[in-house]
Design a protein around this motif. Sequence first.
Motif, PDB file in Angstrom:
ATOM      1  N   UNK A 145       0.786  -1.242   0.000  1.00 10.41           N
ATOM      2  CA  UNK A 145       0.000   0.000   0.000  1.00 10.41           C
ATOM      3  C   UNK A 145       0.816   1.288   0.000  1.00 10.41           C
ATOM      4  N   UNK A 146       2.030   1.253   0.540  1.00  4.67           N
ATOM      5  CA  UNK A 146       2.804   2.500   0.629  1.00  4.67           C
ATOM      6  C   UNK A 146       3.537   2.866  -0.669  1.00  4.67           C
ATOM      7  N   UNK A 147       3.583   1.944  -1.629  1.00  7.42           N
ATOM      8  CA  UNK A 147       4.327   2.234  -2.862  1.00  7.42           C
ATOM      9  C   UNK A 147       3.698   3.386  -3.661  1.00  7.42           C
ATOM     10  N   UNK A 152       4.115   8.940  -5.565  1.00  5.05           N
ATOM     11  CA  UNK A 152       3.511  10.266  -5.759  1.00  5.05           C
ATOM     12  C   UNK A 152       4.281  11.357  -5.022  1.00  5.05           C
ATOM     13  N   UNK A 153       4.893  10.993  -3.889  1.00  5.56           N
ATOM     14  CA  UNK A 153       5.716  11.949  -3.141  1.00  5.56           C
ATOM     15  C   UNK A 153       7.045  12.167  -3.842  1.00  5.56           C
ATOM     16  N   UNK A 154       7.377  11.286  -4.803  1.00  5.63           N
ATOM     17  CA  UNK A 154       8.668  11.390  -5.490  1.00  5.63           C
ATOM     18  C   UNK A 154       9.814  10.801  -4.680  1.00  5.63           C
TER      19      UNK A 154
ATOM     20  N   UNK B 114       2.236  23.807  11.932  1.00  9.63           N
ATOM     21  CA  UNK B 114       1.002  23.127  11.529  1.00  9.63           C
ATOM     22  C   UNK B 114       1.360  22.071  10.485  1.00  9.63           C
ATOM     23  N   UNK B 115       0.934  20.834  10.709  1.00 11.53           N
ATOM     24  CA  UNK B 115       1.097  19.809   9.679  1.00 11.53           C
ATOM     25  C   UNK B 115      -0.280  19.322   9.247  1.00 11.53           C
ATOM     26  N   UNK B 116      -0.403  18.910   7.983  1.00 11.11           N
ATOM     27  CA  UNK B 116      -1.691  18.452   7.466  1.00 11.11           C
ATOM     28  C   UNK B 116      -1.538  17.873   6.074  1.00 11.11           C
ATOM     29  N   UNK B 117      -2.663  17.626   5.415  1.00 10.87           N
ATOM     30  CA  UNK B 117      -2.637  17.134   4.037  1.00 10.87           C
ATOM     31  C   UNK B 117      -2.208  18.261   3.103  1.00 10.87           C
ATOM     32  N   UNK B 118      -1.912  17.901   1.870  1.00 13.57           N
ATOM     33  CA  UNK B 118      -1.556  18.913   0.866  1.00 13.57           C
ATOM     34  C   UNK B 118      -2.675  19.953   0.736  1.00 13.57           C
ATOM     35  N   UNK B 119      -3.938  19.488   0.722  1.00 18.63           N
ATOM     36  CA  UNK B 119      -5.077  20.389   0.580  1.00 18.63           C
ATOM     37  C   UNK B 119      -5.200  21.373   1.736  1.00 18.63           C
ATOM     38  N   UNK B 143       3.120  20.104   4.641  1.00 20.39           N
ATOM     39  CA  UNK B 143       2.255  18.990   4.239  1.00 20.39           C
ATOM     40  C   UNK B 143       3.000  17.671   4.450  1.00 20.39           C
ATOM     41  N   UNK B 144       2.310  16.659   4.935  1.00 16.68           N
ATOM     42  CA  UNK B 144       2.933  15.363   5.240  1.00 16.68           C
ATOM     43  C   UNK B 144       2.132  14.227   4.595  1.00 16.68           C
ATOM     44  N   UNK B 145       2.144  14.145   3.256  1.00 14.13           N
ATOM     45  CA  UNK B 145       1.269  13.199   2.550  1.00 14.13           C
ATOM     46  C   UNK B 145       1.421  11.736   2.974  1.00 14.13           C
ATOM     47  N   UNK B 146       2.598  11.349   3.439  1.00 17.21           N
ATOM     48  CA  UNK B 146       2.802   9.928   3.757  1.00 17.21           C
ATOM     49  C   UNK B 146       2.262   9.529   5.134  1.00 17.21           C
TER      50      UNK B 146
END
Lengths: 283, 283
Positions: A145-147, A152-154, B114-119, B143-146
């Motif tokens: 799932x993390x791939x 997308x994060x690069x 502040x950390x959150x999603x990209x949006x 932003x911390x997408x992972x």
Amino acid sequence: MAWKAIGVFDSGVGGLTVLKEIMKVLPQEDTIYLGDTARVPYGTKSPETVVRYSRQITSFLVSRDIKMLVVACNTASAVSLTALKKEFSIPIVGVIEPGARRAAAVTRSGKVGVIGTAGTIKSSAYAKAIKRINPGIEVVTRACPLFVPLAEEGWIDNEIARLTAQTYLKGLKEESVDTLVLGCTHYPILKGIIAEVMGDGVTLVDSAEETAFTVAEILGKKSLLRPTSEKGNHHFFVTDVPAGFIRVGSRFLGERLGDVYQVNLDDEAHEEEQAGEDKQTAP
Amino acid sequence: MAWKAIGVFDSGVGGLTVLKEIMKVLPQEDTIYLGDTARVPYGTKSPETVVRYSRQITSFLVSRDIKMLVVACNTASAVSLTALKKEFSIPIVGVIEPGARRAAAVTRSGKVGVIGTAGTIKSSAYAKAIKRINPGIEVVTRACPLFVPLAEEGWIDNEIARLTAQTYLKGLKEESVDTLVLGCTHYPILKGIIAEVMGDGVTLVDSAEETAFTVAEILGKKSLLRPTSEKGNHHFFVTDVPAGFIRVGSRFLGERLGDVYQVNLDDEAHEEEQAGEDKQTAP
């Protein structure tokens, strides 16, 4: 019929890697691509929901007069191909069968690994397809799932990507597979780190190229190929606003995307109007 | 009006942490929760799409006669609150304002992360809300997408989670923030590793509790609170099949979920029928 376009869909941008191969093998063909960017990802969702989305998208593409459909998303191929073939009369090809065929042809040891989303792995679609071709092949699978978020994060070549690949691929290495199917269109982006972790003896199989050959073969058999003197046009539709798709998409396609239109699949009646309103051109 | 339920929605299961706090502060209240599991996540999608989804969900909850709406999703709070308040007449509360208020109250140095999603981060909603309370506070965001996929994979205390947290939080540490807002309902699950990386001097702020206080305050002011002698009932709706939500949800809620119903927001006409057909009970 030959003048019609080839329809291609995916949950997002990943399927552009499949489109790229189709464009390479069949440069004379028009294509219509739909990326369901407003509802991506599919890999974590139930088969019921993925089938529902796949049906909506296929209806949309069929209404645009395609001669053939390519389900470029592994998860959608795994769970919705049977339902789509029952409902629609055009030829429909997924990425699972071609990937399975390639893996079965490539393996020497008869031990094949398959990685994919939770949805793809849970469906056992690759294992079933490989065993239909050669029941003697042993198939070992693992959801990763993390791939997709890593790609997308690069983060495709750092310590986090390396540790994640090591964690997911450990069991497959221990089983000594000699072939590994990259069963998600995002995974080729992580090819470098996956190859490094799996080691030299393991062949990585990506369904995209084999799928393009299958498309050419089917259209040829049905006399639906355009003359090679022509040059195909390519149209793109997405369900979220086009900006993100345009930005990331060219990386996946390997070239600049043309105009990208937004459609609202919830509400088919408005789609033409929406498409007209929300057209964006790649810079 | 007081007999009506409190509506709560999120893109998925994360908002259950907010519901949990509401149930703690207001055990006498009925609640209706909707998790948009068929379209999760929101954090990677455009504001336009998130606003459209938020409107559909609010219409659904309002049609079920709620007295107040809690937008438990940070991304939806960040981008759709203004549109929802314009369109619907019931009181509507998001998680951004309460989180910002807590952060502004807690900081000593006047430097808040502040950390959150990209949006959420792209919207600058937290920074704006904090500066409305105290323009002197400096806000640093990331932003911390992972983090969401890590939390969902259950990798909350391994080397991958640690390296990811170190990578994302490096800039915030260097800026010496003394307060860090966990601006996504999934992040409290990674609290341990975030606290470890940020170090002892940094207070972590989670909007859930403060949001619950805000809900109690608003209902109190409007005389919409139920008598404390009552005991609230809790209903759950999801847009994908309920199984996954039931499995993961109890971890977020901290207790067993009751019946969970599936609804199809694309097609409001069928929702009652769907709900009836697809009811599933937590084991």
